[in-house]
Motif scaffolding. Structure first.
Motif, short mmCIF file in Angstrom:
data_model
loop_
_atom_site.label_atom_id
_atom_site.label_comp_id
_atom_site.label_asym_id
_atom_site.label_seq_id
_atom_site.Cartn_x
_atom_site.Cartn_y
_atom_site.Cartn_z
N MET A 1 0.81 -1.21 0.00
CA MET A 1 0.00 0.00 0.00
C MET A 1 0.85 1.26 0.00
O MET A 1 0.46 2.29 -0.56
N ARG A 2 2.01 1.16 0.63
CA ARG A 2 2.85 2.35 0.79
C ARG A 2 3.35 2.88 -0.54
O ARG A 2 3.43 4.08 -0.77
N GLY A 3 3.70 1.97 -1.45
CA GLY A 3 4.09 2.38 -2.79
C GLY A 3 5.27 3.33 -2.79
O GLY A 3 6.32 3.06 -2.22
N ARG A 4 5.05 4.49 -3.40
CA ARG A 4 6.13 5.45 -3.58
C ARG A 4 6.30 6.41 -2.39
O ARG A 4 7.14 7.30 -2.44
N LEU A 5 5.51 6.27 -1.35
CA LEU A 5 5.67 7.14 -0.19
C LEU A 5 7.02 6.86 0.47
O LEU A 5 7.36 5.73 0.77
N GLY A 6 7.78 7.89 0.74
CA GLY A 6 9.08 7.72 1.38
C GLY A 6 9.01 7.91 2.88
O GLY A 6 7.93 7.99 3.47
N GLY A 7 10.16 7.97 3.53
CA GLY A 7 10.21 8.22 4.97
C GLY A 7 10.01 6.97 5.79
O GLY A 7 9.95 5.85 5.29
N GLU A 8 9.92 7.18 7.11
CA GLU A 8 9.73 6.08 8.04
C GLU A 8 8.27 5.66 8.09
O GLU A 8 7.39 6.31 7.54
N GLY A 9 8.02 4.54 8.82
CA GLY A 9 6.66 4.08 9.00
C GLY A 9 5.89 5.00 9.94
O GLY A 9 6.43 5.94 10.51
N GLY A 10 4.64 4.71 10.11
CA GLY A 10 3.78 5.52 10.96
C GLY A 10 3.18 4.70 12.07
O GLY A 10 3.76 3.71 12.53
N VAL A 11 1.99 5.09 12.51
CA VAL A 11 1.27 4.39 13.57
C VAL A 11 0.21 3.51 12.95
O VAL A 11 -0.57 3.95 12.09
N LEU A 12 0.17 2.24 13.36
CA LEU A 12 -0.85 1.30 12.92
C LEU A 12 -1.88 1.17 14.04
O LEU A 12 -1.62 0.55 15.07
N TYR A 13 -3.03 1.81 13.87
CA TYR A 13 -4.10 1.75 14.86
C TYR A 13 -4.89 0.46 14.64
O TYR A 13 -5.17 0.09 13.49
N CYS A 14 -5.25 -0.20 15.72
CA CYS A 14 -5.84 -1.54 15.62
C CYS A 14 -7.19 -1.63 16.32
O CYS A 14 -7.33 -1.22 17.48
N PHE A 15 -8.17 -2.19 15.63
CA PHE A 15 -9.40 -2.68 16.22
C PHE A 15 -9.39 -4.20 16.08
O PHE A 15 -9.14 -4.74 15.00
N GLY A 16 -9.67 -4.90 17.18
CA GLY A 16 -9.59 -6.35 17.18
C GLY A 16 -8.28 -6.76 17.83
O GLY A 16 -7.70 -6.00 18.61
N PRO A 17 -7.75 -7.94 17.53
CA PRO A 17 -6.47 -8.35 18.10
C PRO A 17 -5.37 -7.36 17.72
O PRO A 17 -5.39 -6.77 16.64
N MET A 18 -4.39 -7.17 18.61
CA MET A 18 -3.25 -6.31 18.30
C MET A 18 -2.50 -6.90 17.11
O MET A 18 -2.10 -8.06 17.13
N LEU A 19 -2.31 -6.11 16.08
CA LEU A 19 -1.62 -6.59 14.88
C LEU A 19 -0.11 -6.50 15.05
O LEU A 19 0.39 -5.63 15.78
N ASP A 20 0.62 -7.38 14.39
CA ASP A 20 2.08 -7.36 14.43
C ASP A 20 2.60 -6.29 13.48
O ASP A 20 2.63 -6.48 12.26
N ALA A 21 2.97 -5.14 14.05
CA ALA A 21 3.46 -4.04 13.22
C ALA A 21 4.85 -4.37 12.69
O ALA A 21 5.72 -4.81 13.44
N PRO A 22 5.09 -4.18 11.40
CA PRO A 22 6.42 -4.46 10.85
C PRO A 22 7.43 -3.38 11.27
O PRO A 22 7.07 -2.38 11.90
N ALA A 23 8.68 -3.59 10.94
CA ALA A 23 9.74 -2.66 11.29
C ALA A 23 9.40 -1.26 10.77
O ALA A 23 8.95 -1.10 9.63
N GLY A 24 9.62 -0.27 11.63
CA GLY A 24 9.34 1.10 11.27
C GLY A 24 7.94 1.57 11.63
O GLY A 24 7.65 2.76 11.57
N TRP A 25 7.06 0.63 12.02
CA TRP A 25 5.69 0.97 12.39
C TRP A 25 5.50 0.73 13.89
O TRP A 25 6.14 -0.13 14.48
N ARG A 26 4.58 1.48 14.48
CA ARG A 26 4.24 1.31 15.89
C ARG A 26 2.75 1.01 15.99
O ARG A 26 1.92 1.76 15.48
N ALA A 27 2.42 -0.12 16.62
CA ALA A 27 1.01 -0.50 16.77
C ALA A 27 0.40 0.18 17.98
O ALA A 27 1.04 0.32 19.03
#
Length: 237
Positions: free
Chosen positions: A202-228
């Protein structure tokens, strides 16, 4: 003094059940066959009192989503509608009259969330509401309603919302308060690293670091650079 209006009931339409959701009011009634036939048979009457207000949510397994990136040069509502119909036909192979498209309102020119739902289901819901004298307070895909509920709690720089429920994972991503992409798929379709694969694609051509992954339901495993960040065990609690 202003008149008090109670919050409408939320009726969630799943592939094999209808449920009133929210707080302590979870109630669920299963059905056989198609969802539109369940409304024709008045199955929701056991959940929604006659004359009440009701917001209908269509489970993500029943709908198709797109983020619409508007091209320049479109003139008027008819050209915009034709472009949206073209995108759904191109990406999801769904067309009118079998599917009906709903586009979330946005400021002119900004990307918009769009949802396509089976027309027979929407017609059955409307007919049931008329027959049962239910005032429809809205009809949308479940992810769209979940995001609208979460919106006051999320930062709008760079982030994503993940909704995992009933064997399906839907993730929508935004950047600078503008929708960038949305994906929805059955659990297990992307393997053990489904969340990371979805976010990367989904990120495609967007540069920079990851962002915040907001979760409804079970806590998702955020990949490197993202914070759940956990919003709640369920979008409707």
């Amino acid at each position: 003094m202003s008149r008090f209006w109670a919050e409408p009931r939320r009726l969630l339409v799943e592939a094999d059940a209808l449920a009133v959701v929210g707080g302590a009011e979870w109630r669920r009634v299963g059905f056989d066959g198609e969802a539109d036939a369940a409304f024709a048979a008045s199955v929701p009457d056991a959940l929604v009192p006659r004359g009440s207000r009701c917001q209908v949510l269509l489970a993500d397994a029943l709908v198709r989503y797109l983020v619409i990136q508007w091209p320049s040069g479109l003139r008027g509502r008819s050209e915009r509608a034709a472009f949206v119909a073209h995108r759904f036909r191109e990406v999801h192979a769904v067309t009118a009259p079998d599917w009906q498209i709903m586009v979330e309102p946005t400021a002119g020119g900004f990307p918009a969330l769009a949802c396509a739902a089976p027309a027979a289901l929407i017609e059955a819901i409307a007919a049931w509401a008329r027959r049962h004298r239910v005032r429809l307070a809205g009809l949308s895909g479940e992810f769209v309603a979940a995001y609208n509920r979460a919106r006051p709690r999320v930062a709008h720089g760079f982030g994503a919302l993940g909704l995992q429920r009933d064997g399906r994972l839907t993730i929508g991503m935004w950047h600078d308060a503008v929708w960038h992409a949305l994906r929805s798929q059955p659990l297990g379709a992307g393997g053990d690293n489904a969340v990371g694969v979805m976010l990367a694609s989904m990120r495609g051509r967007l540069g920079g670091e990851g962002g915040v992954l907001y979760c409804f339901g079970p806590m998702l495993d955020a990949p490197a650079g993202w914070r759940a960040f956990m919003l709640g065990n369920d979008a409707w609690d």
